[in-house]
Design an enzyme around this catalytic site. Structure first.
Site: not given
Ligand code: TEU
Ligand code: CA
Length: 566
Positions: A104, A206, A263, A334-335
């Site tokens: 990641d 990420d 992502e 995981h989110d």
């Molecule tokens: O998540 C990213 C995140 O929260 C944002 O991209 C969000 O989902 C989006 O922009 C809003 O719709 C990642 C990881 O998956 C998460 O676990 C972390 O906490 C976060 O980044 C910070 O690194």
């Protein structure tokens, strides 16, 4: 749909990925925290499941404010997970089983404990100050009123200075890196290449759509009682992002043939070529258009209404991509709370619906990812007190609910539906203490339903969710049909029939025709087949035969994958 052109074939097109949250996967040294040796222990199981790629959530050195998404040293493994030797062993052992490891890559921000940030705090106007985003406040306040994604201001005061702040779109322990600075970019590229040298398959990237910010620091109209604004369009998918991502790819991923999954929130139709096209910055993306919502949201109120929307979103995404690249089909990570609880009302949760769910996106064009525990149907977890949660964003949301006047029970109900911890409870391996995850009390309590829902019980049962996932993956990867599932065209069918999710996959050269259909309604539906059935490839209802039929009746929550005569 998906007619454009034949894409150049790549090793990763056939990816069936398995995401691991290492902290919750398997503890091997009795400290209650999952570790790399725990991942190695279960590689055989992952191979048997049929996955050929593992995405490992962050295992780098970290103070763990956001469970590893706050990295303090990109070239070291956190001692709670093991050592660099363990990581090398994992890469090697996975390779023996035909599995590649993705790490990641968290480069929108570092931890505030990273040596760069520590140096920057000492001298915000020196070399390392330029690795981050420092700005002066205005009128005794922050530089502007952006809200952080995890709540509160996106700016934090620099200790020892009157007016100086640094930017953090996540927690204050996650200062944003300054991607405008070529020196910072070089450091990151060097780090990526070092990791690829160690034999990685690639990366999940990420929060990658946030790297570029719009640096006009004007205040925006408050969108909540806290006076802040969730200024998404100022730090997500901002103009100029593509240039940064393209440079990163040219310097690192392209020369190493890495599989990269960004992502990437809200990829627009105009971004497709740049992001996942033949010469795009990434192999694929996790886009969230189909996973944003929750069936318990009163806006939907029932499984059917949510599914109508889910189906439309998935078809719309396919139409936008139009065969120009590969999306990543996934239901969980995981989110997100667990998919069973997100997509199905309690009264609709049963063995049929749990098996119907993955069929709807496993056979669409794109690569496939599942998340640990999804393959046994793990569910959300009730908690009695906010202290039983770990997740930083859940704690913030709980407080927001309480401040808005909710009772403790109401705020906890909200956590039950939305908390990221729902997906982070320890993996349920067996009916043994703590689900076989650890001999010690786990860092986050196991879901009490581990006695009923666990790997070992399901391994021995032919009609289990786990056995079904194995069948599903086997079918997707079978030599007879893989070409069609990976490269075939897609065409929605039964669009005018209520409660049916149906599409055809059509081989480009082999002229194969495969129908995927699911009835997510309460009543049976009778469907004319778009051809004559040759063979039933998969059923969640234990059906065996369908050959020569020209109709199929799907009971409520039934799904079928049917090969039609050419
Ligand atoms: O998540 C990213 C995140 O929260 C944002 O991209 C969000 O989902 C989006 O922009 C809003 O719709 C990642 C990881 O998956 C998460 O676990 C972390 O906490 C976060 O980044 C910070 O690194
Ligand atoms: Ca451990």
């Amino acid at each position: 749909m998906n007619r454009r052109r034949v894409m150049e074939k790549k090793w990763w097109h056939k990816t069936v990925g398995y995401q691991i949250y290492p902290k919750s996967f398997q503890d091997t040294n009795g400290d209650g925290i999952g570790d790399l040796k725990g991942v190695i222990r279960h590689l055989d199981k992952i191979e048997k499941l049929g996955a050929n790629v593992i995405w490992l959530c962050p295992v780098f050195a970290s103070p763990m404010v956001d469970n590893g998404y706050d990295i303090s040293d990109y070239m070291d493994i956190d001692p709670s997970f093991g050592t660099m030797e363990d990581m090398k062993e994992l890469i090697a052992e996975a390779k023996k089983r035909g599995i590649r490891i993705l790490m990641d890559l968290v480069v929108n921000h570092s931890s505030d404990r990273h040596a760069w940030f520590q140096a920057a705090l000492k001298d915000p106007f020196g070399k390392y100050g330029k690795y981050y985003v420092f700005r002066e406040g205005k009128d005794g306040k922050e530089p502007n009123n952006w809200r952080s994604i995890f709540g509160g201001s996106a700016w934090e005061k620099v200790p020892g200075y009157d007016k100086l702040y640094y930017l953090h779109i996540f927690t204050k322990e996650q200062p944003d890196l300054n991607w405008e600075n070529p020196k910072l970019r070089e450091e990151i590229y060097e780090m990526i290449l070092k990791w690829m040298d160690l034999g990685l398959g690639g990366f999940r990237l990420d929060a990658i759509s946030h790297l570029k910010k719009n640096y006009q620091y004007t205040n925006l109209p408050p969108d909540g009682p806290d006076e802040y604004n969730m200024a998404f369009e100022y730090f997500n998918n901002v103009d100029g992002l593509a240039d940064i991502l393209c440079e990163m790819k040219e310097r690192t991923f392209a020369p190493t043939d890495a599989l990269t999954i960004g992502e990437y929130d809200h990829m627009g139709p105009e971004d497709v070529e740049d992001v996942i096209g033949e010469n795009g910055s990434f192999s694929s993306v996790f886009d969230f258009c189909h996973t944003l919502d929750n069936v318990r949201n009163p806006k939907w109120g029932n499984t059917v209404a949510l599914f109508d929307d889910y189906r439309d979103q998935l078809f719309a995404a396919q139409k936008i991509v139009d065969g120009r690249g590969m999306l990543c089909n996934f239901l969980e990570n995981h989110d997100k709370p667990r998919s069973i609880d997100r997509f199905l009302m309690p009264e609709d949760q049963n063995l049929y619906s749990e098996k119907m769910l993955p069929v709807t996106n496993f056979f669409l064009p794109g690569i496939v990812f599942l998340y640990q525990g999804q393959e046994i149907g793990m569910t959300n977890c009730h908690r009695n007190d906010i202290s039983e949660y770990d997740d930083i964003s859940t704690k913030d949301q709980y407080q927001v609910a309480i401040d808005a006047g909710c009772t403790k029970e109401e705020a906890l109900a909200c956590c039950y539906e939305n908390s990221r911890d729902n997906a982070r409870t320890p993996m349920q391996w067996s009916a043994d203490e703590n689900g076989g995850f650890s001999a010690h009390a786990p860092w986050l309590a196991v879901n009490p339903n581990y006695k009923e829902i666990n790997v070992s019980e399901q391994e021995g049962r032919a009609d289990s969710v786990l056995s079904y996932y194995k069948e599903l993956i086997k079918l997707r990867k079978s030599p007879e049909y893989e070409e069609t599932f990976v490269y075939g065209n897609v065409e929605p069918v039964y669009e005018d029939t209520d409660t049916v999710f149906g599409f055809m996959r059509m081989g480009k050269e082999n002229r194969q025709k495969i129908l995927v259909a699911a009835n997510y309604g309460k009543e049976a539906v009778s469907l004319p087949l778009p051809g004559t059935a040759k063979k039933l490839l998969l059923s969640n209802a234990g059906r065996r035969k369908l050959a020569d039929a020209d109709h199929i009746t799907l009971e409520s929550l039934e799904t079928a994958v049917v090969l039609l005569k050419a």
